[in-house]
Design a protein around this motif. Structure first.
Motif, PDB file in Angstrom:
ATOM      1  N   THR A  17      13.704   1.496  48.581  1.00  0.00           N
ATOM      2  CA  THR A  17      14.392   1.896  49.813  1.00  0.00           C
ATOM      3  C   THR A  17      13.465   2.701  50.719  1.00  0.00           C
ATOM      4  O   THR A  17      13.929   3.449  51.572  1.00  0.00           O
ATOM      5  CB  THR A  17      15.646   2.716  49.467  1.00  0.00           C
ATOM      6  N   ASN A  19      11.706   2.090  53.305  1.00  0.00           N
ATOM      7  CA  ASN A  19      11.821   1.905  54.753  1.00  0.00           C
ATOM      8  C   ASN A  19      13.229   2.179  55.277  1.00  0.00           C
ATOM      9  O   ASN A  19      13.486   2.053  56.466  1.00  0.00           O
ATOM     10  CB  ASN A  19      11.395   0.491  55.154  1.00  0.00           C
ATOM     11  N   THR A  21      16.490   3.859  56.737  1.00  0.00           N
ATOM     12  CA  THR A  21      16.807   4.979  57.624  1.00  0.00           C
ATOM     13  C   THR A  21      18.294   5.319  57.583  1.00  0.00           C
ATOM     14  O   THR A  21      18.670   6.458  57.790  1.00  0.00           O
ATOM     15  CB  THR A  21      16.409   4.678  59.085  1.00  0.00           C
ATOM     16  N   ASN A  22      19.125   4.325  57.317  1.00  0.00           N
ATOM     17  CA  ASN A  22      20.566   4.531  57.323  1.00  0.00           C
ATOM     18  C   ASN A  22      21.112   4.342  55.906  1.00  0.00           C
ATOM     19  O   ASN A  22      21.158   3.220  55.393  1.00  0.00           O
ATOM     20  CB  ASN A  22      21.237   3.553  58.286  1.00  0.00           C
ATOM     21  N   THR A  41      14.366   8.150  49.968  1.00  0.00           N
ATOM     22  CA  THR A  41      15.142   8.345  51.197  1.00  0.00           C
ATOM     23  C   THR A  41      14.342   9.110  52.245  1.00  0.00           C
ATOM     24  O   THR A  41      14.915   9.693  53.157  1.00  0.00           O
ATOM     25  CB  THR A  41      16.445   9.089  50.871  1.00  0.00           C
ATOM     26  N   ASN A  43      12.653   8.379  54.822  1.00  0.00           N
ATOM     27  CA  ASN A  43      12.827   8.012  56.230  1.00  0.00           C
ATOM     28  C   ASN A  43      14.284   8.064  56.677  1.00  0.00           C
ATOM     29  O   ASN A  43      14.604   7.734  57.815  1.00  0.00           O
ATOM     30  CB  ASN A  43      12.265   6.605  56.488  1.00  0.00           C
ATOM     31  N   GLY A  44      15.157   8.469  55.795  1.00  0.00           N
ATOM     32  CA  GLY A  44      16.583   8.479  56.096  1.00  0.00           C
ATOM     33  C   GLY A  44      16.976   9.527  57.119  1.00  0.00           C
ATOM     34  O   GLY A  44      16.532  10.672  57.054  1.00  0.00           O
ATOM     35  N   THR A  45      17.812   9.129  58.063  1.00  0.00           N
ATOM     36  CA  THR A  45      18.363  10.055  59.057  1.00  0.00           C
ATOM     37  C   THR A  45      19.877  10.177  58.919  1.00  0.00           C
ATOM     38  O   THR A  45      20.439  11.208  59.225  1.00  0.00           O
ATOM     39  CB  THR A  45      18.032   9.613  60.493  1.00  0.00           C
ATOM     40  N   ASN A  46      20.528   9.127  58.442  1.00  0.00           N
ATOM     41  CA  ASN A  46      21.985   9.116  58.343  1.00  0.00           C
ATOM     42  C   ASN A  46      22.408   9.050  56.873  1.00  0.00           C
ATOM     43  O   ASN A  46      22.184   8.042  56.206  1.00  0.00           O
ATOM     44  CB  ASN A  46      22.555   7.930  59.120  1.00  0.00           C
ATOM     45  N   THR A  65      15.750  14.403  52.061  1.00  0.00           N
ATOM     46  CA  THR A  65      16.645  14.344  53.220  1.00  0.00           C
ATOM     47  C   THR A  65      16.066  15.095  54.418  1.00  0.00           C
ATOM     48  O   THR A  65      16.795  15.477  55.323  1.00  0.00           O
ATOM     49  CB  THR A  65      18.020  14.931  52.847  1.00  0.00           C
ATOM     50  N   ASN A  67      14.520  14.271  57.054  1.00  0.00           N
ATOM     51  CA  ASN A  67      14.752  13.701  58.384  1.00  0.00           C
ATOM     52  C   ASN A  67      16.227  13.528  58.710  1.00  0.00           C
ATOM     53  O   ASN A  67      16.588  13.045  59.773  1.00  0.00           O
ATOM     54  CB  ASN A  67      14.030  12.352  58.517  1.00  0.00           C
TER      55      ASN A  67
END
Length: 173
Positions: A17, A19, A21-22, A41, A43-46, A65, A67
Motif C-alpha cells: 500500500t 502509494n 493516499t486514501n 500508510t 502517503n496516506g492523507t485520509n 499517519t 500526512n
C-alpha cells in the motif's frame, strides 16, 4: 472501502500500500476481523473510518499517519479495541468521532492535535479515566466530545478559546 462490509473476513494478507493516499473505510464494518497486517500508510492523507465498526479487533499495527488530515471515525465503534499505537496526527484537522464508542479503550496515546478544528464526539462513550493533554487551541467544535464518558475522573486544561459549539461536551459524565 477496500475490505468494507466483509463480515466473515478474519484477516487479510500483507499488501503493498506504499502509494496509497486514501485509506478511508478500508476495513470498516468487518465484524469478525481480528488482525490487521502491517500497512505502509506513509502517503496516506485520509484515514476516515478506516477501522470503524471493526468490533473484534483489540489492537491495530503501528501506522505512519504523518500526512493524515482526516481522522474522523477512524476507530469509531471498535468496541473491543484495547490499545492504540502512537499516531502522528500533527497535520490532522478533523478528529470527529475518532474514538467514539470504543468501550474497551481505557487510554489513548498523546496526540498532536494542534491543527484540529473539529473534536465533536471524539471520545464519546469511552471508558477513559483521564485523557492526555490535547492541544485544542484551534478547535471550534467540541460538541459531545466527552459525552457519556462515565469513568472520566480527570480532564486537563483545554484551550477552548476559539470554540463556538460546546453542546453536550460533558453531557452524562
Amino acid at each position: 472501502s477496500m475490505f468494507g462490509n466483509c463480515n466473515n473476513l478474519l484477516t487479510t494478507p500483507p499488501l503493498d500500500t506504499a502509494n496509497g493516499t486514501n485509506f478511508s473505510y478500508m476495513y470498516a464494518t468487518n465484524r469478525k476481523l481480528q488482525t490487521i497486517p502491517p500497512l505502509n500508510t506513509a502517503n496516506g492523507t485520509n484515514f476516515a473510518s478506516m477501522f470503524s465498526t471493526c468490533i473484534s479487533i483489540q489492537t491495530v499495527p503501528l501506522l505512519d499517519t504523518a500526512n493524515g488530515t482526516d481522522f474522523s471515525q477512524m476507530f469509531s465503534s471498535c468496541y473491543n479495541l484495547r490499545t492504540v499505537p502512537q499516531l502522528n496526527t500533527a497535520n490532522g484537522t478533523n478528529f470527529t468521532n475518532m474514538f467514539s464508542y470504543c468501550s474497551s479503550l481505557q487510554t489513548i496515546p498523546l496526540l498532536d492535535t494542534a491543527n484540529g478544528t473539529s473534536f465533536s464526539s471524539m471520545l464519546r462513550n469511552t471508558y477513559l479515566q483521564s485523557i492526555p493533554l490535547l492541544n485544542t487551541a484551534a478547535g471550534t467544535n467540541f460538541s459531545s466530545m466527552f459525552q457519556n464518558c462515565t469513568a472520566l475522573e480527570n480532564i486537563p486544561l483545554l484551550n477552548t478559546a476559539a470554540g463556538t459549539n460546546f453542546s453536550l461536551m460533558f453531557g452524562s459524565c
